[in-house]
Design an enzyme around this catalytic site. Sequence first.
Site, short mmCIF file in Angstrom:
data_model
loop_
_atom_site.label_atom_id
_atom_site.label_comp_id
_atom_site.label_asym_id
_atom_site.label_seq_id
_atom_site.Cartn_x
_atom_site.Cartn_y
_atom_site.Cartn_z
N ASP A 535 0.85 -1.20 0.00
CA ASP A 535 0.00 0.00 0.00
C ASP A 535 0.88 1.24 0.00
O ASP A 535 2.10 1.18 0.22
CB ASP A 535 -0.92 -0.02 1.22
CG ASP A 535 -0.16 -0.12 2.52
OD1 ASP A 535 0.60 0.82 2.84
OD2 ASP A 535 -0.30 -1.13 3.24
N GLU A 615 20.44 -23.82 -19.07
CA GLU A 615 19.61 -22.89 -18.29
C GLU A 615 20.46 -21.77 -17.68
O GLU A 615 20.07 -20.61 -17.65
CB GLU A 615 18.87 -23.64 -17.17
CG GLU A 615 17.73 -24.50 -17.70
CD GLU A 615 17.13 -25.39 -16.61
OE1 GLU A 615 15.90 -25.53 -16.58
OE2 GLU A 615 17.90 -25.98 -15.80
#
Length: 751
Positions: A535, A615
């Site tokens: 928030d 990877e």
Amino acid sequence: MSIRFDEKTSTFTLHTRASSYQMQLDPMGHLLHLYYGRKIGDASNFHLYPMADHGFSPDFYAYAGPSVRGSYSPDVLPQEYSAANRGDFRVTAADIVSAEGARGAEFLFDTYRIQPGAYTLEGLPAAFGDDCETLSVDLRDPVLGLRVRLFYGVYEARDVITRAAVLFNESDRRLTLEKAASACLDLPFGKWDMIQFHGRHAMERQMERSHLGRDIRRVGSLRGASSHHHNPFVILCERDAGEEYGSCYGVMPVYSGNHCTDIETDFNGSTRVVTGIHPDGFCWQLEPGAQFAAPQILFCCTHEGLGELSRKYHRFIRERLCRCTASQTSEVLINNWEATYFNFDQDKIYAIAQKAASLGVGLMVLDDGWFGKRDNDQSGLGDWFVNTDKLKGGLAPLIEKIHALGMKFGIWIEPEMVSEDSDLYRAHPDWALTLPGRTPILGRSQLVLDMSRPEVVDYLTDCFTRLLSENRIEYIKWDMNRNMADVYSHALPPERQGEVFHRYILGVYALLDRLTSRFPHVLFEGCAGGGGRFDAGMLAYVPQFWCSDNTDAIERLSIQYGTSFGYPVSAMGAHVSACPNHQTGRTVPLGTRGVVAMSGTFGYELDLNKLSRKELSLVKKQIARYQSYAPLIRTGDYYRLTNPAEADFWHGWQFAAPDASEALMNVVVVHPQGNPQPLHLEWKGLDPDAVYKVVRCELQGAHPGLPADGWAKECAGKTFTGAQLMYAGQTLPQLFGDYPSVQILIRKTGK
Ligand code: GLA
């Protein structure tokens, strides 16, 4: 001057670049709201409110006289701050009880001030900056001796108006505030949609849009935190508003505790928004001479659609709310949580760091489990000293070795919590929120510390000041892993128990304020079981927040999409994690996981030592890519191209440099199809007259051997005009396979 007061008509008009906000004092001294919306002049809009007799709406005595049935009722007036039990039957901003137990207040004009700069609120976060002009209007209830100061911070160029209210008890008796909202906003005309961001743990901020009806809609939390469940951000928009057109209003409380935004459409079809601290469970005793500050609200208004509204909030939060100077910028972090959970020692952590450093990662974060007796989540919280069974020799040697790799070091803390099985709880059982005579309600086996007690905040300040002074720590992950129950402070008298929720948040802000100002070089990332306290209040102290415990790249699309309406990408903690994903069991190509995490602060949360050579080389490439895209991603303009709720087969978003010099397109196919429909992109935010070159085009994770093969290579190097890309668009080849992604970087080469 963005604020004007017309003495003749007693009208205040606040102007931003694209909006106007107007209020007028009526002859009795009520501050009436006249208008908020697309820019208009300074002339009063009082004529908008025809005075009619509304049946069963009571009249002001002063206007109607004792025996005349009048037509000037508090029930229909658009008041900027009205109180309960004085004839306004809508949701009101305040509910005040006098020492005699008389409920009711009526606020009348006293004085006003216009000042350059932003206002501050004691103990609460607030927006700052010199590009603000502040109006404060003092209203007063002469019977109660209660003054209300309404603040309006006008950021003209940013189209943001901040509001807040401070209440002063000028009487000689105690007053009880049963509700003290921050702001009330009336939109007397119009048909509105409401957009809210609901969710749950691991699925935060899901966007939901609905028509307003004749009822009261409430977005709020009573969990002691702003919550995973109802984010403190609401948008009202015209029914046909979209990403690029339509009037929209954003309402964003700068608050991390129990918040509440009520939206009522009344019998006249008038819509009222009342926003601030949740009134349930709240009751504040305001002593003579004392004041109470209600949190700030960030209002923003635009008629250029939801995309523009979001971009305004993004810039505002980055530049006018977040005061932290440390930032992740282009640094990539690795966190050991999903790699090891509680099961690690110094060698395991070092091995992860070593591999990460070799690939270009700059920050190693040691998550939960490094302190006290903490081998699982049953114990140890509160004991913020190193667990030397796990980290032999303590933190210092590990930190030193990690620094020697050229990396920074970060660490996880959860200051506000305590385990029953901890030295801290054994020493101070009364420091936890518990109800007398009852066994406690546990959450993740832990209790919540009573942050309303100054000695608890002081104790935690000392603990973490020591941790940060004695160790070279450059990053803190500040977690909060349960919501509150048994909210009772053993230090406050019975009549003050209704203050605990808010005093708790004031304690959290005080601790954050002390630590972030004492250690300005430390980057603080917020977390609350993922995004349970994401928030504007927290973002005033921490520039980034872990978006969700759900790291599944496909699920993250809707989480990050919802988050993007109010909050900037630079604030969204996002990491590439292992597959099958630990929360969903889904497997998504590593390339696509990277593209999704790049719409955030970017990092890794897996054991790189378990990756194949192929990877690892992709990880290295991803890191280099993120580092080169970081300025564009972190401060560029963000455009949503699709809405995941509309179940399209792909999801797209784009960044554009504010000067339109470059842009980055991101696409993920979320539903593989047979005979797929064309995937057509329209770029945003470019200069229509400029020529753009495709600098890089990467297709990742597509099923090989199908039409897309070779397309990406052919695409790189091509040139288009901005107009072509924006208005005619670009069509991608058919993409097959599970969750392929496309990332295209274009750069202006001239006109
Ligand atoms: C929360 C956080 C996670 C991790 C764990 C550790 O759930 O969101 O990222 O830090 O706590 O216990």
